[in-house]
Enzyme design. Structure first.
Site, short mmCIF file in Angstrom:
data_model
loop_
_atom_site.label_atom_id
_atom_site.label_comp_id
_atom_site.label_asym_id
_atom_site.label_seq_id
_atom_site.Cartn_x
_atom_site.Cartn_y
_atom_site.Cartn_z
NE ARG A 198 -2.12 -1.32 3.62
CZ ARG A 198 -2.59 -1.34 4.85
NH1 ARG A 198 -3.85 -0.99 5.07
NH2 ARG A 198 -1.84 -1.69 5.86
CE LYS A 247 4.49 -18.26 12.07
NZ LYS A 247 4.13 -17.38 13.20
CG HIS A 270 10.56 -19.57 9.76
ND1 HIS A 270 9.43 -18.94 10.23
CD2 HIS A 270 11.49 -19.43 10.73
CE1 HIS A 270 9.67 -18.44 11.41
NE2 HIS A 270 10.90 -18.72 11.75
CG HIS A 328 6.76 -22.03 14.53
ND1 HIS A 328 6.82 -22.16 13.17
CD2 HIS A 328 6.99 -20.72 14.80
CE1 HIS A 328 7.07 -20.96 12.63
NE2 HIS A 328 7.17 -20.09 13.60
#
Length: 475
Positions: free
Chosen positions: A49, A157, A187, A249
């Site tokens: 934006r 996520k 990750h 995670h």
């Protein structure tokens, strides 16, 4: 590099000026670029934006890289920045996607051929649905690079906010992409220590024979953070700790420590084994929620920017769960996470049972127990606590630590950043370190009933810099 990665590639980052892009993505892409691990012909388009020119976005990227890589050479930066372009736009406006299409056409003219397209959604989950629908409507996801070419999407996520919402997003995504094109990011799966768990277990004869309920008393999985939510107040008010790190995670850490031998390193084998574990977790519903879970909120969270003064969102949680299979029968797994705690730490601790007969000093108060820890951050490595006789005439036992640390090894500089690995594997088409549809569904099936019951559960409070709320679950 593999043949497919030599095809020109256009990468678009939705949310290019956001925190994730600034701190993780842009420096990681630069590192891959320096290592010649990106396609030789690469264009990167930022969409956000914020009103910026191409030159201003390049300066933004340059500063982001300088922070993470202060030793970066000016000539390398100049060469990399030539790949960058920028568009200011809104994710819910069709004209923004039309502008992206025009940019893609321009890139392909410069390449002299049609390029692969990689869409990276570095935005909050609330934007996913509108982006998916706009991508479908504008046809941007249709591949055109011929044989060996592809269109792929990287999604951060948490994917969805409960089972119903995640299923809805999956249906939309399924209409746009084949499963082989979807890369759902966690990750932590790309962390070196997490990957090394498989090697540690299945490439060494030492531990696998005792990796079961007969020998293991409990397993603790922790994801603790010193940072508070002051810079992510609005995001955290919408998501909460369990959605932020529990659904992804911690459950992926659990899967890594508990899966059966996949017998191959193929992505399908590993993902199938992870799914089996996630589906085997015993559900926690109804009255069991208060017995097997606890949640807390640090004092002052309600004063953070973007947070309701009456917020009931958790910044801490503690869960005891069980995996219902023969290997792990009755072994408790303790999942703990929180923000604004006394330390930042991510680890998996495996507590082995005491031997029935211990060659120990009489009347010893010590609990002579072996503990194996996989340290994921801040210092990646593996430690084993064992017991040895103290030198001298007495027979006193003293705990010792046998350790392997990446930080003290000669290979430290060879360890790729987790986001480098994610991007590299996506370009290669390797889905091993990405969650499948079935994994996402199984994790939400376990998490959603807890979330739905928590509005009735007590919300404990705790001080910043503490160990969290004083709660006890029956172990």
């Amino acid at each position: 590099m593999e043949k497919a990665t030599r095809i020109p590639t256009s990468l678009i980052i939705f949310g290019a000026t956001g925190d994730l892009s600034e701190k993780k993505l842009l420096p990681a892409i630069f590192d891959l670029y320096l290592k010649n691990l990106t396609p030789p012909k690469l264009k990167i388009l930022g969409l956000s934006r914020r009103e910026l020119t191409d030159e201003e976005f390049k300066n933004f990227t340059k500063e982001a890289i300088r922070v993470k890589r202060p030793g970066a050479k000016e000539e390398d930066l100049t060469e990399f920045l030539r790949t960058l372009s920028y568009l200011s736009g809104y994710f819910d406006q069709t004209k923004s996607y039309s502008a992206v299409g025009e940019k893609f056409l321009k890139f392909d003219e410069e390449f002299g051929e049609c390029s692969n397209k990689l869409f990276y959604l570095a935005v909050p989950p609330a934007h996913y649905e509108k982006i998916f629908k706009k991508l479908a409507k504008t046809g941007l996801t249709i591949p055109c690079a011929g044989e060996g070419g592809w269109t792929r999407i990287l999604v951060e996520k948490p994917f969805g906010n409960d089972l119903k919402n995640a299923s809805k997003l999956e249906k939309i995504l399924g209409r746009l992409f084949d499963e082989t094109q979807i890369f759902r990011i966690d990750h932590y799966l790309a962390k070196e220590t997490i990957q090394n768990i498989l090697t540690f277990r299945f490439s060494n004869v030492l531990f696998e024979p005792i990796w079961n309920a007969q020998s293991i008393e409990k397993v603790e999985l922790k994801f603790l953070e010193k940072n508070d939510a002051s810079k992510r107040g609005e995001f955290y008010e919408e998501i909460g700790a369990l959605r932020d790190v529990g659904q992804n995670h911690l459950l992926q850490m659990l899967a890594a420590i508990t899966i059966e031998n996949p017998e191959s390193l193929s992505s399908s084998s590993l993902r199938n084994e992870r799914t089996k574990i996630l589906k085997a977790i015993k559900p926690i519903r109804g009255k069991d929620v208060d017995l097997y879970t606890a949640r807390g909120q640090y004092q002052g969270f309600r004063k953070e920017k973007g947070v309701s003064p009456h917020s009931r969102v958790e910044t801490y949680f503690l869960i005891k769960l069980f995996v219902e299979n023969s290997r792990w029968k009755n072994v408790p797994f303790i999942l703990e996470s929180g923000k604004a705690l006394k330390e930042s730490l991510a680890e998996i601790a495996v507590y082995f049972k005491k031997t029935k007969t211990c060659l120990c000093p009489p009347n010893s108060d010590e609990k002579h127990q072996n503990i194996l820890k996989f340290n994921i951050q801040p210092k990646e490595g593996i430690t084993v606590k064992f017991w040895a006789k103290e030198p001298g005439f007495s027979f006193n036992l003293k705990p010792q630590i046998l350790s392997f640390s990446y930080g003290h090894s000669k290979i430290k500089d060879k360890i790729p950043d987790a986001y480098e690995r994610i991007l590299y594997d996506c370009i290669r088409g390797d889905q091993t370190l990405f969650a499948s549809t079935e994994e996402v569904r199984a994790s939400w099936e376990f998490i959603t009933p807890i979330l739905e019951s928590w509005h009735r559960s007590k919300l404990h409070t705790y001080k910043k810099g503490s160990a969290g709320p004083k709660v006890n679950l029956p172990i």
